[in-house]
Design a protein around this motif. Structure first.
Motif, PDB file in Angstrom:
ATOM      1  N   ARG A  59       0.833  -1.205   0.000  1.00 50.92           N
ATOM      2  CA  ARG A  59       0.000   0.000   0.000  1.00 50.92           C
ATOM      3  C   ARG A  59       0.865   1.252   0.000  1.00 50.92           C
ATOM      4  O   ARG A  59       0.567   2.222  -0.708  1.00 50.92           O
ATOM      5  CB  ARG A  59      -0.924  -0.016   1.214  1.00 50.92           C
ATOM      6  N   LEU A 103      -8.498   0.668  -0.732  1.00 49.68           N
ATOM      7  CA  LEU A 103      -9.147   0.477   0.570  1.00 49.68           C
ATOM      8  C   LEU A 103     -10.211   1.533   0.778  1.00 49.68           C
ATOM      9  O   LEU A 103     -10.104   2.656   0.287  1.00 49.68           O
ATOM     10  CB  LEU A 103      -8.127   0.600   1.707  1.00 49.68           C
ATOM     11  N   VAL A 143     -12.337  -3.702   1.731  1.00 49.72           N
ATOM     12  CA  VAL A 143     -11.957  -3.797   0.322  1.00 49.72           C
ATOM     13  C   VAL A 143     -13.167  -4.354  -0.419  1.00 49.72           C
ATOM     14  O   VAL A 143     -13.732  -5.367   0.001  1.00 49.72           O
ATOM     15  CB  VAL A 143     -10.734  -4.720   0.120  1.00 49.72           C
ATOM     16  N   ASP A 167     -12.943  -4.763  -6.447  1.00 53.44           N
ATOM     17  CA  ASP A 167     -11.621  -4.132  -6.490  1.00 53.44           C
ATOM     18  C   ASP A 167     -10.513  -5.159  -6.282  1.00 53.44           C
ATOM     19  O   ASP A 167      -9.475  -5.118  -6.954  1.00 53.44           O
ATOM     20  CB  ASP A 167     -11.501  -3.029  -5.435  1.00 53.44           C
ATOM     21  N   LEU A 168     -10.732  -6.082  -5.353  1.00 56.30           N
ATOM     22  CA  LEU A 168      -9.732  -7.125  -5.106  1.00 56.30           C
ATOM     23  C   LEU A 168      -9.595  -8.029  -6.329  1.00 56.30           C
ATOM     24  O   LEU A 168      -8.480  -8.339  -6.751  1.00 56.30           O
ATOM     25  CB  LEU A 168     -10.097  -7.941  -3.869  1.00 56.30           C
TER      26      LEU A 168
END
Length: 61
Positions: free
Chosen positions: A27, A35, A45, A49-50
């Motif tokens: 990050r 996040l 999350v 997006d993941l």
């Protein structure tokens, strides 16, 4: 309409088999999935997006 699934950070870390420290190093370099910081200071999350983040690294490998 269903709200997008939000994952807690421990769930993300477990799925990635990654330590919290390693995740925050990614990050800090701008390489981690996006996040969402909640008003209670917890982070989430989005599943989408993941999945998108994982797909980008899958293509690069």
């Amino acid at each position: 309409m269903a709200r997008p699934q939000m994952l807690k950070l421990p769930e993300v870390l477990n799925e990635l088999n990654m330590s919290r420290a390693a995740f925050y190093r990614l990050r800090a370099r701008g390489l981690a999935p996006k996040l969402i910081k909640l008003p209670n200071h917890q982070v989430r999350v989005r599943r989408a997006d993941l999945d998108d983040w994982l797909a980008r690294y899958e293509e690069a490998a």
